[in-house]
Enzyme design. Structure first.
Site, PDB file in Angstrom:
ATOM      1  N   HIS A 181      55.894  70.898  78.822  1.00 57.95           N
ATOM      2  CA  HIS A 181      55.985  71.396  77.450  1.00 57.95           C
ATOM      3  C   HIS A 181      54.592  71.398  76.832  1.00 57.95           C
ATOM      4  O   HIS A 181      53.804  70.493  77.092  1.00 57.95           O
ATOM      5  CB  HIS A 181      56.922  70.512  76.605  1.00 57.95           C
ATOM      6  CG  HIS A 181      57.410  71.211  75.388  1.00 57.95           C
ATOM      7  ND1 HIS A 181      56.679  71.258  74.234  1.00 57.95           N
ATOM      8  CD2 HIS A 181      58.531  71.940  75.169  1.00 57.95           C
ATOM      9  CE1 HIS A 181      57.339  71.970  73.343  1.00 57.95           C
ATOM     10  NE2 HIS A 181      58.464  72.398  73.881  1.00 57.95           N
ATOM     11  N   ASP A 232      65.538  72.266  78.389  1.00 62.10           N
ATOM     12  CA  ASP A 232      66.313  73.198  79.214  1.00 62.10           C
ATOM     13  C   ASP A 232      66.745  72.613  80.547  1.00 62.10           C
ATOM     14  O   ASP A 232      67.494  73.247  81.288  1.00 62.10           O
ATOM     15  CB  ASP A 232      65.494  74.472  79.456  1.00 62.10           C
ATOM     16  CG  ASP A 232      65.344  75.276  78.183  1.00 62.10           C
ATOM     17  OD1 ASP A 232      66.330  75.357  77.448  1.00 62.10           O
ATOM     18  OD2 ASP A 232      64.253  75.799  77.919  1.00 62.10           O
TER      19      ASP A 232
HETATM   20  N1  CMC Z   1      55.755  73.042  87.253  1.00 64.33           N
HETATM   21  C1  CMC Z   1      54.577  72.851  87.881  1.00 64.33           C
HETATM   22  N2  CMC Z   1      53.387  72.774  87.269  1.00 64.33           N
HETATM   23  C2  CMC Z   1      53.386  72.917  85.947  1.00 64.33           C
HETATM   24  C3  CMC Z   1      54.567  73.126  85.204  1.00 64.33           C
HETATM   25  C4  CMC Z   1      55.782  73.178  85.914  1.00 64.33           C
HETATM   26  N3  CMC Z   1      56.934  73.370  85.267  1.00 64.33           N
HETATM   27  N4  CMC Z   1      54.267  73.227  83.893  1.00 64.33           N
HETATM   28  C5  CMC Z   1      52.946  73.106  83.802  1.00 64.33           C
HETATM   29  N5  CMC Z   1      52.406  72.917  85.031  1.00 64.33           N
HETATM   30  C6  CMC Z   1      50.985  72.660  85.358  1.00 64.33           C
HETATM   31  C7  CMC Z   1      50.152  73.910  85.221  1.00 64.33           C
HETATM   32  O1  CMC Z   1      50.102  74.632  86.440  1.00 64.33           O
HETATM   33  C8  CMC Z   1      48.825  73.334  84.831  1.00 64.33           C
HETATM   34  O2  CMC Z   1      48.228  72.788  86.000  1.00 64.33           O
HETATM   35  P1  CMC Z   1      46.609  72.792  86.157  1.00 64.33           P
HETATM   36  O3  CMC Z   1      46.092  71.966  85.020  1.00 64.33           O
HETATM   37  O4  CMC Z   1      46.380  72.199  87.500  1.00 64.33           O
HETATM   38  O5  CMC Z   1      46.202  74.242  86.070  1.00 64.33           O
HETATM   39  C9  CMC Z   1      49.194  72.150  83.933  1.00 64.33           C
HETATM   40  O6  CMC Z   1      50.501  71.761  84.373  1.00 64.33           O
HETATM   41  C10 CMC Z   1      49.249  72.494  82.438  1.00 64.33           C
HETATM   42  O7  CMC Z   1      50.108  73.600  82.280  1.00 64.33           O
HETATM   43  P2  CMC Z   1      49.926  74.758  81.212  1.00 64.33           P
HETATM   44  O8  CMC Z   1      50.404  76.042  81.802  1.00 64.33           O
HETATM   45  O9  CMC Z   1      48.543  74.733  80.635  1.00 64.33           O
HETATM   46  O10 CMC Z   1      50.929  74.263  80.087  1.00 64.33           O
HETATM   47  P3  CMC Z   1      51.428  75.108  78.871  1.00 64.33           P
HETATM   48  O11 CMC Z   1      51.473  74.202  77.720  1.00 64.33           O
HETATM   49  O12 CMC Z   1      50.609  76.345  78.700  1.00 64.33           O
HETATM   50  O13 CMC Z   1      52.894  75.596  79.327  1.00 64.33           O
HETATM   51  C11 CMC Z   1      55.212  75.575  79.698  1.00 64.33           C
HETATM   52  C12 CMC Z   1      54.052  74.972  78.899  1.00 64.33           C
HETATM   53  C13 CMC Z   1      56.517  75.039  79.118  1.00 64.33           C
HETATM   54  C14 CMC Z   1      55.212  77.104  79.572  1.00 64.33           C
HETATM   55  C15 CMC Z   1      55.074  75.160  81.200  1.00 64.33           C
HETATM   56  O14 CMC Z   1      55.102  73.752  81.312  1.00 64.33           O
HETATM   57  C16 CMC Z   1      56.154  75.789  82.075  1.00 64.33           C
HETATM   58  O15 CMC Z   1      55.985  76.923  82.528  1.00 64.33           O
HETATM   59  N6  CMC Z   1      57.307  75.069  82.306  1.00 64.33           N
HETATM   60  C17 CMC Z   1      58.408  75.643  83.053  1.00 64.33           C
HETATM   61  C18 CMC Z   1      59.195  76.570  82.153  1.00 64.33           C
HETATM   62  C19 CMC Z   1      60.042  75.799  81.146  1.00 64.33           C
HETATM   63  O16 CMC Z   1      60.745  74.857  81.492  1.00 64.33           O
HETATM   64  N7  CMC Z   1      60.015  76.262  79.882  1.00 64.33           N
HETATM   65  C20 CMC Z   1      60.836  75.676  78.815  1.00 64.33           C
HETATM   66  C21 CMC Z   1      60.026  74.973  77.786  1.00 64.33           C
HETATM   67  S1  CMC Z   1      61.053  73.994  76.680  1.00 64.33           S
HETATM   68  C22 CMC Z   1      61.981  75.184  75.825  1.00 64.33           C
HETATM   69  C23 CMC Z   1      61.188  75.772  74.740  1.00 64.33           C
HETATM   70  O17 CMC Z   1      61.073  75.129  73.686  1.00 64.33           O
HETATM   71  O18 CMC Z   1      60.680  76.885  74.922  1.00 64.33           O
END
Ligand code: CMC
Length: 432
Positions: free
Chosen positions: A307, A364
């Site tokens: 998140h 989720d």
């Molecule tokens: N699985 C594997 N690696 C992950 C995941 C994951 N679910 N989420 C983040 N990472 C890694 C990402 O690859 C990055 O790694 P590195 O630093 O080595 O490049 C690091 O963690 C930070 O990730 P980010 O993409 O900068 O994080 P963000 O804040 O931009 O994205 C997110 C947040 C929710 C989009 C992401 O965690 C994700 O895609 N999660 C899976 C989808 C999901 O469950 N979404 C629902 C969110 S809760 C409902 C809502 O309120 O929307």
């Protein structure tokens, strides 16, 4: 004395006001930065940008705190109802008895949609995703209420728009479901409350009348309360962005529904179940999927994990997990995906990759398992999220639209493209 932050650009000092929230959140106000210095701030994906001040929802991602209008999410889930939370979010306070009755009556009064709209549903192919139908239908509602489309509404007109929307979106969602399973539409019953009516419109057929029992009702109430708001996320910011052009509320909410659909946002609840099913079909070896999620050459992410804001735990996931166990126990369902989810969670939480990046199960991760136990089809999960998020979207739209001096949202950019060049006619361009 007013606090300020000092900034030095190319040797010249600038003083910027500091804004402090009621929970001690701190921000540097850069509204005059460009006018005074020619500089803008650059923050793609808004990880560090406050787009507004708001009095609706407070989140402390490090401590795992979520409060609506000051009330803790766990307490609201335990003691309140979704309808009461709708009122709280939209109007700022818990309702008195009289206010609550008036609010419910008003919402109930709009429990029908224009009969012509029923033919819209028939025009979609049976496999159409219900989020596509919902978003199109919500925007189409505006066609039937032209009197509510004025950019400058009176207080009464605004109340009318809000209660119509709250009531009708649930009808549209139920009808989208009926369309997807090929069953006849079912109308609401005036004696049922908001959620019971929604379930009735979803699951009653000419062969059986559906009445949810108290455990199912409570679980759905909790899920909707948990989804009801989450401050400036992708869909809510979209609603604010669209609404800031003074587009009508129906159009703004329709845009919010589209934003929510994506698998990185609300669409994750569908993706989680699909992922758990895939693991189950592949023999249940979730460790392989954890390795895939860690592999930087593989686009796969562990859905339902991570998140932008929560870096300790997602308080919503903790609450949902408890209800997930309760609902499955109560309905006597032995869902293998729940065991896989628990194993996956345990394995991920002890894995260095997830620990270092502070990736925890989010809202989720377990919600889909409850929805599945309630016999809601997988492609309807995000529709359920949208129904729950509706009061939050409305509250943010209302807060923004009522703010004195509100301006259209209009971010800036840093241009990195070609500098000025002369046009070359087609015949002189050669080939490659
Ligand atoms: N699985 C594997 N690696 C992950 C995941 C994951 N679910 N989420 C983040 N990472 C890694 C990402 O690859 C990055 O790694 P590195 O630093 O080595 O490049 C690091 O963690 C930070 O990730 P980010 O993409 O900068 O994080 P963000 O804040 O931009 O994205 C997110 C947040 C929710 C989009 C992401 O965690 C994700 O895609 N999660 C899976 C989808 C999901 O469950 N979404 C629902 C969110 S809760 C409902 C809502 O309120 O929307």
């Amino acid at each position: 004395m007013e606090k300020t932050a000092q900034l030095e650009i190319e040797g010249r000092p600038y003083s910027l006001p500091i804004v402090e929230g009621t929970e001690d959140e701190k921000a540097i106000d850069v509204q005059r930065l460009r006018a005074d210095t020619g500089y803008i701030t650059l923050d793609p994906s808004y990880g560090n940008t406050g787009a507004c001040v708001s009095t609706i929802t407070y989140i402390d991602g490090d401590k795992g705190i979520l409060r609506y209008r000051g009330y803790d999410i766990a307490e609201l889930c335990e003691r309140s109802t979704f309808m009461e939370v709708c009122f709280l979010l939209i109007y700022g306070e818990l309702p008195t008895d009289e206010e609550f009755s008036r609010f419910k009556e008003r919402v109930l009064a709009h429990s029908l949609i224009h009969e012509d709209m029923k033919s819209f549903f028939q025009s979609y192919p049976g496999h159409a995703h219900p989020m596509a139908i919902l978003s199109a239908m919500v925007c189409s509602l505006s066609v039937y209420h032209p009197q509510l489309l004025k950019a400058e509404q009176t207080g009464e007109e605004r109340e009318e728009t809000i209660s119509r929307l709250l009531s009708k979106v649930r009808v549209l969602a139920a009808f989208a479901y009926k369309r997807s399973v090929g069953e006849a539409f079912v109308y609401s019953r005036p004696e049922l409350d908001y959620l019971a009516n929604f379930l009735h419109m979803m699951f009653t057929t000419p062969m059986r009348t559906y009445e949810p029992d108290s455990v199912v009702r409570k679980a759905l109430d909790v899920l909707f309360i948990i989804h009801a708001d989450h401050e400036q996320n992708c869909s809510t910011s979209t609603v604010r962005m669209v609404g800031s052009s003074k587009a009508n509320l129906f159009a703004a909410i329709s845009a919010g529904i589209c934003a929510l659909w994506g698998p990185w946002h609300g669409g994750a609840n569908q993706s989680v179940i699909e992922m758990l099913e895939e693991i189950h079909m592949a023999g249940g070896n979730y460790k392989k999927f954890i390795e895939k999620a860690k592999d930087k050459n593989d686009p796969f992410r562990l859905m339902g994990f991570g998140h932008r804001v929560y870096k300790n735990y997602d308080p919503r996931a903790e609450i949902i997990k408890k209800y997930c166990d309760q609902v499955l126990d109560h309905l006597g369902i032995n869902d293998p995906t729940l065991e896989i989810a628990k194993g996956l969670e345990e394995a991920a939480l002890t894995d260095q990759y997830f620990i270092e990046r502070k990736l925890y199960p989010n809202v989720d991760f377990y919600s889909g398992i409850i929805y599945r136990a309630l016999q809601i089809p997988t492609n309807m999960f995000t529709v359920m999220f949208a129904l729950g998020r509706l009061p939050g979207w409305i509250a943010h739209w209302k807060e923004m639209i009522e703010e004195p001096g509100m301006r259209i949202a209009r971010p800036r950019q840093v241009y990195m493209g070609a500098t000025r060049r002369d046009y070359v006619p087609l015949a002189q361009r050669g080939s490659n």
